[in-house]
Design an enzyme around this catalytic site. Structure first.
Site, PDB file in Angstrom:
ATOM      1  N   SER A  68     -20.555  16.347  35.630  1.00 22.25           N
ATOM      2  CA  SER A  68     -20.964  16.897  36.924  1.00 22.25           C
ATOM      3  C   SER A  68     -22.433  17.275  36.875  1.00 22.25           C
ATOM      4  O   SER A  68     -22.959  17.621  35.818  1.00 22.25           O
ATOM      5  CB  SER A  68     -20.104  18.131  37.251  1.00 22.25           C
ATOM      6  OG  SER A  68     -20.397  18.619  38.533  1.00 22.25           O
ATOM      7  N   ASP A  69     -23.081  17.204  38.012  1.00 22.74           N
ATOM      8  CA  ASP A  69     -24.449  17.690  38.140  1.00 22.74           C
ATOM      9  C   ASP A  69     -24.695  18.093  39.584  1.00 22.74           C
ATOM     10  O   ASP A  69     -24.034  17.602  40.487  1.00 22.74           O
ATOM     11  CB  ASP A  69     -25.470  16.637  37.706  1.00 22.74           C
ATOM     12  CG  ASP A  69     -26.743  17.274  37.172  1.00 22.74           C
ATOM     13  OD1 ASP A  69     -27.197  18.285  37.768  1.00 22.74           O
ATOM     14  OD2 ASP A  69     -27.289  16.799  36.181  1.00 22.74           O
ATOM     15  N   THR A  70     -25.643  19.013  39.762  1.00 23.42           N
ATOM     16  CA  THR A  70     -25.918  19.574  41.077  1.00 23.42           C
ATOM     17  C   THR A  70     -27.415  19.584  41.345  1.00 23.42           C
ATOM     18  O   THR A  70     -28.203  19.908  40.463  1.00 23.42           O
ATOM     19  CB  THR A  70     -25.375  21.026  41.161  1.00 23.42           C
ATOM     20  OG1 THR A  70     -23.978  21.013  40.894  1.00 23.42           O
ATOM     21  CG2 THR A  70     -25.623  21.641  42.529  1.00 23.42           C
TER      22      THR A  70
END
Length: 187
Positions: A68-70
């Site tokens: 995941s990354d934001t």
């Protein structure tokens, strides 16, 4: 049951995945996290989540890896984690008193299957004065967060409104993760 690994060193993502009630371990991906900002940002953040998951899968080939990354996006400009307090101040000055997007990419990856998605939310900040920005930066909370703020901490007091997934803004779209974990046998 298949081993589940979160490809992250983020304490927030670890805390959120624990809410799903599953056993997992963390193994951070050590990859180049640069993005091609000329491409569609929603596709790029999914690609980055996939790169993280695939890097960890190489070390754990029998596992299901979650990456995941934001990112924070304002006026088409991407705000990642600030490099220093001056950059954090510049980000907060641009975010305050207006709305921006938070895009979180997600990838479930095994040798058998790769699945990616993204969640986009809208966050509206209240106006902040210089003293509030400096005090917030001095708290240290902005140091390792995209956009230089954490909605779940002190930064929450500057959030007027959100539209979308609160947990995705924190870094892991919890309901999406839980729904996909129900399909674990397909991995």
């Amino acid at each position: 049951m298949k081993e589940i690994i979160l490809a992250s060193k983020s304490p927030r993502r670890k805390e959120l995945l624990e809410k799903c009630g599953i056993d997992f371990t963390c193994d951070p991906a050590d990859i180049d996290e640069s993005m091609n900002l000329k491409n569609d940002l929603k596709e790029e953040i999914q690609l980055l989540a996939r790169k993280k998951a695939e890097a960890v899968l190489k070390r754990h080939p029998g596992a299901l890896v979650i990456g995941s990354d934001t990112i924070v996006v304002v006026d088409g400009k991407v705000f990642g984690k600030p490099k220093n307090h001056d950059e954090a101040a510049a980000m907060l000055k641009q975010l305050q008193g207006r709305s921006h997007e938070v895009i979180t990419g997600l990838c479930f990856c095994s040798k058998k299957k790769i699945w990616t998605d993204q969640v986009t939310s809208k966050v509206t900040f209240v106006p902040m004065d210089e003293a509030e920005i400096e005090k917030y930066i001095a708290s240290g909370e902005c140091d390792d967060k995209a956009g230089a703020y954490g909605i779940q901490g002190l930064g929450g007091r500057y959030i007027e409104k959100i539209e979308g997934d609160y947990y995705a803004i924190m870094g892991l779209p919890l309901s999406l993760v839980y729904r996909e974990l129900k399909n674990i046998n397909s991995y």
